[in-house]
Design a protein around this motif. Structure first.
Motif, PDB file in Angstrom:
ATOM      1  N   LYS A 103      -8.246   7.233 -11.677  1.00  0.00           N
ATOM      2  CA  LYS A 103      -8.160   8.655 -12.066  1.00  0.00           C
ATOM      3  C   LYS A 103      -6.930   8.905 -12.916  1.00  0.00           C
ATOM      4  CE  LYS A 103     -10.646  11.163  -8.568  1.00  0.00           C
ATOM      5  NZ  LYS A 103     -10.360  10.449  -7.292  1.00  0.00           N
ATOM      6  N   GLN A 104      -5.829   8.235 -12.554  1.00  0.00           N
ATOM      7  CA  GLN A 104      -4.596   8.424 -13.310  1.00  0.00           C
ATOM      8  C   GLN A 104      -4.801   8.008 -14.769  1.00  0.00           C
ATOM      9  OE1 GLN A 104      -1.369   5.899 -12.184  1.00  0.00           O
ATOM     10  NE2 GLN A 104       0.170   7.378 -12.798  1.00  0.00           N
ATOM     11  N   VAL A 105      -5.481   6.878 -14.980  1.00  0.00           N
ATOM     12  CA  VAL A 105      -5.738   6.429 -16.348  1.00  0.00           C
ATOM     13  C   VAL A 105      -6.619   7.457 -17.064  1.00  0.00           C
ATOM     14  CG1 VAL A 105      -6.843   4.646 -17.761  1.00  0.00           C
ATOM     15  CG2 VAL A 105      -5.432   3.972 -15.810  1.00  0.00           C
ATOM     16  N   GLU A 106      -7.667   7.912 -16.388  1.00  0.00           N
ATOM     17  CA  GLU A 106      -8.545   8.914 -17.009  1.00  0.00           C
ATOM     18  C   GLU A 106      -7.763  10.173 -17.387  1.00  0.00           C
ATOM     19  OE1 GLU A 106     -12.771   7.804 -14.794  1.00  0.00           O
ATOM     20  OE2 GLU A 106     -11.537   9.413 -13.994  1.00  0.00           O
ATOM     21  N   ASN A 107      -6.926  10.617 -16.453  1.00  0.00           N
ATOM     22  CA  ASN A 107      -6.159  11.844 -16.699  1.00  0.00           C
ATOM     23  C   ASN A 107      -5.272  11.738 -17.927  1.00  0.00           C
ATOM     24  OD1 ASN A 107      -7.237  13.116 -14.544  1.00  0.00           O
ATOM     25  ND2 ASN A 107      -5.502  12.753 -13.160  1.00  0.00           N
ATOM     26  N   VAL A 108      -4.507  10.642 -18.029  1.00  0.00           N
ATOM     27  CA  VAL A 108      -3.592  10.560 -19.171  1.00  0.00           C
ATOM     28  C   VAL A 108      -4.341  10.357 -20.481  1.00  0.00           C
ATOM     29  CG1 VAL A 108      -1.551   9.827 -17.878  1.00  0.00           C
ATOM     30  CG2 VAL A 108      -3.077   8.100 -18.837  1.00  0.00           C
ATOM     31  N   LEU A 109      -5.465   9.632 -20.430  1.00  0.00           N
ATOM     32  CA  LEU A 109      -6.210   9.442 -21.684  1.00  0.00           C
ATOM     33  C   LEU A 109      -6.653  10.790 -22.223  1.00  0.00           C
ATOM     34  CD1 LEU A 109      -8.493   6.300 -21.202  1.00  0.00           C
ATOM     35  CD2 LEU A 109      -6.234   6.450 -22.225  1.00  0.00           C
ATOM     36  N   ASP A 118     -16.106  11.218 -22.488  1.00  0.00           N
ATOM     37  CA  ASP A 118     -17.558  11.029 -22.502  1.00  0.00           C
ATOM     38  C   ASP A 118     -17.945   9.759 -23.246  1.00  0.00           C
ATOM     39  OD1 ASP A 118     -17.982  13.234 -21.043  1.00  0.00           O
ATOM     40  OD2 ASP A 118     -18.235  14.573 -22.785  1.00  0.00           O
ATOM     41  N   ARG A 119     -17.076   9.335 -24.172  1.00  0.00           N
ATOM     42  CA  ARG A 119     -17.449   8.126 -24.925  1.00  0.00           C
ATOM     43  C   ARG A 119     -16.606   6.897 -24.562  1.00  0.00           C
ATOM     44  NH1 ARG A 119     -13.691   7.053 -28.589  1.00  0.00           N
ATOM     45  NH2 ARG A 119     -12.438   8.802 -29.277  1.00  0.00           N
ATOM     46  N   ILE A 120     -15.617   7.065 -23.676  1.00  0.00           N
ATOM     47  CA  ILE A 120     -14.796   5.907 -23.277  1.00  0.00           C
ATOM     48  C   ILE A 120     -15.027   5.645 -21.790  1.00  0.00           C
ATOM     49  CG2 ILE A 120     -12.439   5.019 -23.035  1.00  0.00           C
ATOM     50  CD1 ILE A 120     -11.641   7.003 -25.251  1.00  0.00           C
ATOM     51  N   THR A 121     -15.361   4.401 -21.451  1.00  0.00           N
ATOM     52  CA  THR A 121     -15.548   4.084 -20.032  1.00  0.00           C
ATOM     53  C   THR A 121     -14.228   3.627 -19.442  1.00  0.00           C
ATOM     54  OG1 THR A 121     -17.680   3.234 -20.703  1.00  0.00           O
ATOM     55  CG2 THR A 121     -16.989   2.750 -18.438  1.00  0.00           C
ATOM     56  N   VAL A 122     -13.797   4.310 -18.391  1.00  0.00           N
ATOM     57  CA  VAL A 122     -12.650   3.817 -17.615  1.00  0.00           C
ATOM     58  C   VAL A 122     -13.248   3.232 -16.333  1.00  0.00           C
ATOM     59  CG1 VAL A 122     -10.500   4.389 -16.437  1.00  0.00           C
ATOM     60  CG2 VAL A 122     -11.090   5.541 -18.586  1.00  0.00           C
ATOM     61  N   THR A 435     -11.484   3.586 -29.095  1.00  0.00           N
ATOM     62  CA  THR A 435     -11.309   2.960 -27.791  1.00  0.00           C
ATOM     63  C   THR A 435     -12.687   2.866 -27.151  1.00  0.00           C
ATOM     64  OG1 THR A 435      -9.213   4.122 -27.654  1.00  0.00           O
ATOM     65  CG2 THR A 435     -10.023   3.128 -25.612  1.00  0.00           C
ATOM     66  N   VAL A 436     -13.055   1.671 -26.718  1.00  0.00           N
ATOM     67  CA  VAL A 436     -14.397   1.487 -26.169  1.00  0.00           C
ATOM     68  C   VAL A 436     -14.374   1.576 -24.649  1.00  0.00           C
ATOM     69  CG1 VAL A 436     -16.379  -0.071 -26.045  1.00  0.00           C
ATOM     70  CG2 VAL A 436     -14.950  -0.007 -28.111  1.00  0.00           C
ATOM     71  N   GLU A 437     -13.497   0.794 -24.041  1.00  0.00           N
ATOM     72  CA  GLU A 437     -13.416   0.818 -22.578  1.00  0.00           C
ATOM     73  C   GLU A 437     -12.016   0.463 -22.124  1.00  0.00           C
ATOM     74  OE1 GLU A 437     -15.791  -2.403 -20.770  1.00  0.00           O
ATOM     75  OE2 GLU A 437     -16.145  -3.087 -22.823  1.00  0.00           O
ATOM     76  N   VAL A 438     -11.701   0.894 -20.915  1.00  0.00           N
ATOM     77  CA  VAL A 438     -10.382   0.626 -20.338  1.00  0.00           C
ATOM     78  C   VAL A 438     -10.585   0.110 -18.914  1.00  0.00           C
ATOM     79  CG1 VAL A 438      -8.100   1.570 -19.783  1.00  0.00           C
ATOM     80  CG2 VAL A 438      -9.402   2.522 -21.711  1.00  0.00           C
ATOM     81  N   GLN A 439      -9.926  -0.994 -18.610  1.00  0.00           N
ATOM     82  CA  GLN A 439     -10.061  -1.582 -17.275  1.00  0.00           C
ATOM     83  C   GLN A 439      -8.710  -1.574 -16.551  1.00  0.00           C
ATOM     84  OE1 GLN A 439     -12.840  -3.189 -15.340  1.00  0.00           O
ATOM     85  NE2 GLN A 439     -11.154  -2.563 -14.014  1.00  0.00           N
ATOM     86  N   PRO A 440      -8.526  -0.683 -15.565  1.00  0.00           N
ATOM     87  CA  PRO A 440      -7.306  -0.783 -14.759  1.00  0.00           C
ATOM     88  C   PRO A 440      -7.389  -2.015 -13.839  1.00  0.00           C
ATOM     89  CG  PRO A 440      -8.370   1.382 -14.520  1.00  0.00           C
ATOM     90  CD  PRO A 440      -9.355   0.471 -15.186  1.00  0.00           C
ATOM     91  N   VAL A 441      -6.275  -2.740 -13.740  1.00  0.00           N
ATOM     92  CA  VAL A 441      -6.195  -3.925 -12.871  1.00  0.00           C
ATOM     93  C   VAL A 441      -5.006  -3.704 -11.946  1.00  0.00           C
ATOM     94  CG1 VAL A 441      -5.831  -6.428 -12.800  1.00  0.00           C
ATOM     95  CG2 VAL A 441      -7.123  -5.422 -14.697  1.00  0.00           C
ATOM     96  N   ASP A 442      -5.217  -3.815 -10.647  1.00  0.00           N
ATOM     97  CA  ASP A 442      -4.104  -3.521  -9.739  1.00  0.00           C
ATOM     98  C   ASP A 442      -3.174  -4.715  -9.601  1.00  0.00           C
ATOM     99  OD1 ASP A 442      -2.546  -1.979  -8.159  1.00  0.00           O
ATOM    100  OD2 ASP A 442      -3.667  -2.370  -6.319  1.00  0.00           O
ATOM    101  N   MET A 443      -2.126  -4.702 -10.412  1.00  0.00           N
ATOM    102  CA  MET A 443      -1.129  -5.778 -10.386  1.00  0.00           C
ATOM    103  C   MET A 443      -0.075  -5.505  -9.320  1.00  0.00           C
ATOM    104  SD  MET A 443      -1.927  -7.799 -12.895  1.00  0.00           S
ATOM    105  CE  MET A 443      -0.530  -8.668 -13.587  1.00  0.00           C
ATOM    106  N   PHE A 444       0.045  -4.253  -8.886  1.00  0.00           N
ATOM    107  CA  PHE A 444       1.154  -3.868  -8.006  1.00  0.00           C
ATOM    108  C   PHE A 444       0.673  -3.033  -6.826  1.00  0.00           C
ATOM    109  CE2 PHE A 444       2.366  -3.854 -12.526  1.00  0.00           C
ATOM    110  CZ  PHE A 444       3.269  -4.906 -12.547  1.00  0.00           C
ATOM    111  N   PRO A 445      -0.163  -3.632  -5.953  1.00  0.00           N
ATOM    112  CA  PRO A 445      -0.658  -2.873  -4.793  1.00  0.00           C
ATOM    113  C   PRO A 445       0.487  -2.266  -3.973  1.00  0.00           C
ATOM    114  CG  PRO A 445      -1.831  -4.955  -4.961  1.00  0.00           C
ATOM    115  CD  PRO A 445      -0.742  -4.999  -5.994  1.00  0.00           C
TER     116      PRO A 445
END
Ligand code: SAH
Length: 464
Positions: A103-109, A118-122, A435-445
């Motif tokens: 959600k944080q990534v979606e919010n800042v984008l 609507d056109r970028i997949t997070v 921007t086509v898609e964005v993938q958050p990866v949890d590097m810092f749980p």
């Protein structure tokens, strides 16, 4: 000036509902658009709050009672969670953390980057099966208490160092070595550095562990370049820990809270330790950046490689390449890779790593990405794909401008700060990219840190 602009008053009580978290993990609620920050509340929760401090554009409140609890709230397992401040999300379930980061990534984008979701997949955040004991590097400040050395973390809002025996996000090997180094040095009468007087000697202990190789490095950060009881201390560490392959001293003579100084000397063993990510082996020296979560690094790099869509014909630039980790991942699938990085020691490591893996299609340059890449472009180097992995402040404007001039078909943006990612994506979008898609990866749980990788393509390509 009318006082009514601030809708809350000090010492008054309010019923608030929280929507977000700050970077420090405090809950954020709004009263007529005016933000109130409160510790230990989660998004979706409601609480009775006492306002304790009112500033011009925001206020701080104290949690008096939770009136609605989030179903994702859990008991933080670490006994020093509140004092330490190193983790901010232990009281949120792991699923809750992963959802929050997406959600944080979606919010800042949408808020900062003004991008159309609507056109970028997070995608949902890629998390760990076991989100504990993941860090391969411990870096702790050293102090003294009752004649003995302590090491751990600064008490919040103070210079007092709290001793830490165990950190739940740290790999156990690192904790063991830090504990032993502290005990050995204490017994030999080593004095800790004191910020207030700029006296004493040992400032920080850093330990790095190669999870795959099992090799360890110990770094002493000291105020002066002498080393009392050097032989005995080294002898004791190496006889107790056979995995230690390198002991290094970094000298920081300055009165500063920057951890490392300019001079680094090998005291014993190798200048670097080895570790592997996937099929690639890396030599890592004391001052080089190396991702701290090895399991998730593989996930992140695999995603970056997938987004680069290499066929073997491409010229690729890897900006902010560190010790060449991503560059060498890419080099396996590309025709040619150029890596650039500002830390000279890291570039030495990168060159050694290319050789170590028999990859002779990677070349590395030292300097600021925003200076080196425009120069390369002037010399006729033109990339089909550019990968960027900048520090928190994001890409320099000059680099973004060069990307827009050079027009690589693809940009893969690896980011440790969604805010600057969003800002830079906006620049690329305005310059003809999508921007086509964005993938958050949890590097810092367990922490607020949020890593993401974005796939960006030149628009003509998609229009064609
Ligand atoms: N891609 C690498 C490193 C990423 S961290 C990896 O995954 O391991 C970001 C790196 O950028 C650090 O190594 C830092 O030293 C470097 N850096 C910071 N500012 C820079 C600049 N202006 N130009 C080039 N490199 C820079």
């Amino acid at each position: 000036m009318p006082k009514t602009e601030v809708p809350v008053q000090k010492n008054e009580y309010y019923d608030l509902t929280f929507e977000d978290l700050t970077h420090e993990g405090a809950g954020v609620a709004k009263v007529q658009g005016f933000p109130i920050f409160v510790q230990n509340v989660l998004p979706g929760e409601s609480a009775k709050v006492k306002i304790i401090k009112v500033k011009k554009g925001f206020a701080f409140g104290r949690l008096m009672a939770l009136t609605e609890e989030s179903p994702e709230r859990v008991e933080a397992p670490c006994p020093i969670y509140k004092e330490c401040g190193g983790c901010q999300l232990q009281h949120l379930s792991y699923k809750g953390q992963l959802d929050f980061k997406q959600k944080q990534v979606e919010n800042v984008l949408s808020r900062i980057g003004k991008l159309d979701l609507d056109r970028i997949t997070v995608h949902p955040t890629l998390g760990m099966n076991d989100p504990w004991n993941y860090r391969n590097k411990a870096q702790v400040p050293v102090g003294e208490r009752e004649g003995a050395l302590v090491a751990g973390f600064y008490q919040q809002r103070s210079h007092e160092i709290i001793d830490m025996q165990k950190c739940l996000i740290q790999q156990a090997e690192n904790d063991d070595v830090v504990q032993a180094v502290k005990e050995i040095c204490s017994r030999r009468g080593i004095r800790a550095y004191k910020e207030e007087t700029h006296k004493g000697w040992l400032r920080h202990i850093m330990v790095r562990y190669g999870q795959v190789s099992g090799e360890m490095m110990v770094v002493f950060v000291t105020r002066t370049n002498d080393f009392p009881h050097k032989t005995e201390i080294i002898e004791e560490i190496t006889s107790r820990f056979g995995q230690v392959k390198s002991i290094v001293q970094n000298i920081n003579i300055k009165r500063t809270n920057v951890i490392f100084g300019d001079e680094t000397n090998v005291l014993w063993g190798e200048e670097y330790i080895y570790d592997s990510i996937g099929d690639i082996r890396f030599a890592i020296s004391a001052r080089s950046f190396y991702q701290v979560n090895p399991e998730q690094t593989k996930v992140l790099y695999d995603k970056a490689l997938e987004y680069a869509e290499l066929t073997g014909e491409e010229t690729v630039i890897d900006a902010y390449c560190g010790i060449g980790t991503i560059s060498l991942f890419l080099a396996q699938k590309a025709k040619k890779v150029y890596g650039v990085e500002i830390v000279p020691e890291a570039i030495e490591d990168a060159k050694r790593n290319a050789e170590l893996n028999g990859l002779n299609n990677a070349e590395f340059g030292v300097g600021e990405a925003e200076v080196v890449i425009p120069n390369w472009y002037k010399q006729g180097i033109k990339a089909d794909t550019i990968v960027v992995d900048p520090p928190r402040k994001g890409c320099d404007e000059a680099l973004l401008k060069t990307i827009l001039d050079m027009k690589p078909k693809r940009v893969v943006y690896v980011s440790c700060n969604p805010g600057t990612l969003a800002r830079d994506l906006q620049v690329l979008e305005q310059g003809g990219y999508e921007t086509v898609e964005v993938q958050p990866v949890d590097m810092f749980p367990q922490t607020m840190h949020c890593e993401a990788v974005a796939k960006i393509v030149l628009k003509e390509e998609t229009d064609a």
